[in-house]
Motif scaffolding. Structure first.
Motif, PDB file in Angstrom:
ATOM      1  N   VAL A  17       0.829  -1.205   0.000  1.00 20.16           N
ATOM      2  CA  VAL A  17       0.000   0.000   0.000  1.00 20.16           C
ATOM      3  C   VAL A  17       0.862   1.252   0.000  1.00 20.16           C
ATOM      4  O   VAL A  17       2.024   1.231   0.439  1.00 20.16           O
ATOM      5  CB  VAL A  17      -0.960   0.011   1.208  1.00 20.16           C
ATOM      6  N   ALA A  50      -5.462   4.547   4.120  1.00 17.36           N
ATOM      7  CA  ALA A  50      -5.603   4.380   2.674  1.00 17.36           C
ATOM      8  C   ALA A  50      -5.463   5.712   1.941  1.00 17.36           C
ATOM      9  O   ALA A  50      -5.989   6.740   2.372  1.00 17.36           O
ATOM     10  CB  ALA A  50      -6.952   3.755   2.355  1.00 17.36           C
ATOM     11  N   ASP A  55      -5.311   0.838  -2.340  1.00 18.87           N
ATOM     12  CA  ASP A  55      -4.913   0.606  -0.941  1.00 18.87           C
ATOM     13  C   ASP A  55      -6.024  -0.103  -0.180  1.00 18.87           C
ATOM     14  O   ASP A  55      -5.780  -1.018   0.614  1.00 18.87           O
ATOM     15  CB  ASP A  55      -4.604   1.940  -0.245  1.00 18.87           C
TER      16      ASP A  55
END
Length: 459
Positions: A17, A50, A55
């Motif tokens: 991520v 995120a 993500d």
């Protein structure tokens, strides 16, 4: 109790991520979980900040692989606890307005103030909540019963498309004609239950100005005001949306002196018409009792927050609500007997919000918003510091129990901070809608990746 996944898997997630990944003990974890309602007690295993839909997809896939549930935190206005893999979305705050089509597209972490800032210069308005600091997505997925609900219905009624990541990690775009069952389930039934919504597209409404604001009366006149409100509101057209609240404001210097540390009554009005029309509409309530403060005037829609004047600073609070089938004189007397000015309660707001009008008409596209047949919504908001965690829910329960003779069969999703059983979760919808939600849950989240108190239980 949080479960800590193996360090190697967390490191792998952090590499996939773009946003930060925290364990609960990491520096910065507490700040990442901080929300507007500081009473919330989260118990995460992993926190993912995120920055994109991708993500979110990686975080969901990670949670599924580790047998952890997923929950989402944006502004944190509710006290709902988050557990498992907590995805924070505040970094995903893009807002775009297409003035030609009268639509907006909003990412998961955006708040209503951003949409107001982008839309109102074009003479367009979003169907925002009473506070412009509330997150757009969570509010809308819970239905969205805001200051213009009698004129335009719920915010969920105007959604055109939803971008959502489902339990299998797939990124989907759903709408009235694409995966319509999931689309309809998300709107009114999708708060943390069926996927993580990363963006929504919705219609704006052509409202540039309104006649609105608040009128305040002394709590000593609560009976006259609430009984007058009951009779007056029954004759209003859809151009006028209203609510009335018993307020108990703290003795703080920033609060106007007539309201400081006292019980008062706050009438909230949003009338879509001229000032001349508004003056005529409001005349009966201005004459119902002596007025302490009158802040109703013609205003640009960008000032819509002045209608409710919700708090702007984080605070510990507890919210619980119910739909009322009708508001009779006896119901008003009952409410006054348990929450009137004589009672010494740690409850800053006990509100009656008028429904009906456009909200009572079900939209043409799929939708799971509850309460369409209700006449009013009653909402109890209490202060919720640690020393009142047993007191406030009991007081709230008592107030709502006293109104049981007039209470409907469904409950308002956005007016609850927590639920304590699957049976209570089921009570938010009618039986047919709940069964449809369970069917969608079974097809899109058969392993229960999305949990939490508002998650529809698997059949």
């Amino acid at each position: 109790m949080s479960i800590t996944p193996p360090a190697t898997t967390v490191e792998e997630l952090a590499q996939r991520v773009d946003g930060p990944v925290f364990l609960p003990s990491d520096p910065g974890a507490a700040g990442e979980l901080f929300g507007f309602n500081v009473a919330a007690r989260h118990a995460p295993s992993v926190i993912v900040g995120a920055t994109s839909t991708e993500d979110v997809a990686h975080a969901i896939s990670f949670a599924a692989s580790q047998g952890l549930q997923v929950s989402v935190l944006a502004t944190g206005h509710t006290g709902t606890p988050r557990e498992g893999v907590v995805i924070t979305t505040r970094r995903m705050a893009d807002v775009s307005v297409d003035a030609a089509s009268g639509t907006a597209r909003v990412s998961a972490g955006a708040v209503w103030q951003q949409v107001l800032d982008a839309a109102t210069p074009h003479g367009l308005a979003p169907l925002n909540g009473s506070s412009p600091l509330v997150g757009v997505v969570g509010y809308t997925l819970g239905g969205g019963l805001g200051p213009l609900l009698r004129s335009y219905g719920a915010a969920a009624d105007h959604v055109l498309r939803i971008e959502v990541v489902t339990a299998d990690g797939e990124i989907r775009t759903v709408g009235p004609h694409e995966d319509s069952d999931l689309f309809g389930a998300l709107l009114g039934g999708g708060k943390g239950s069926l996927g993580v919504v990363t963006a929504i597209e919705f219609r704006l409404v052509p409202v540039a100005r309104l006649y609105g604001g608040g009128i305040y009366y002394s709590g000593d006149h609560a009976s006259e005001v609430l009984h007058a409100y009951r009779e007056w509101s029954a004759g209003l057209s859809e151009a006028t949306s209203t609510s009335v609240a018993l307020l108990r404001l703290p003795p703080l210097p920033e609060i106007p002196e007539p309201l400081r540390g006292k019980c008062s009554v706050h009438l909230r009005v949003a009338h879509l018409g001229s000032e001349e029309e508004g003056l005529e509409v409001l005349a009966p309530m201005r004459n119902a009792a002596p007025v302490l403060l009158d802040a109703v005037a013609e205003m640009p829609y960008s000032s819509i927050a002045a209608v409710h004047s919700d708090p702007t600073q984080p605070m510990p609070s507890w919210t619980q609500g119910a739909f009322l089938r009708e508001l009779t004189a006896e119901a008003v007397d009952t409410l006054l007997s348990v929450a009137g000015p004589h009672a010494d309660l740690p409850l800053p707001i006990v509100e009656l919000r008028q429904l009906g009008g456009a909200f009572a008409r079900r939209p043409g596209s799929p939708n799971s918003v509850s309460g369409r047949d209700a006449a009013f919504l009653v909402d109890v908001i209490g202060l919720f510091p640690d020393e009142l965690r047993e007191v406030v829910p009991a007081l709230s329960d008592g107030i709502l129990a006293s109104l049981a003779p007039w209470t409907g069969d469904q409950r308002p999703v956005n007016f609850f901070d927590d639920v304590d059983s699957p049976e209570q979760t089921a009570s938010f919808w009618d039986e047919e809608t709940f069964r449809k939600l369970q069917d969608v849950k079974q097809r899109h989240d058969p392993k229960g990746v999305f949990g939490g108190p508002f998650s529809v239980p698997l059949p």
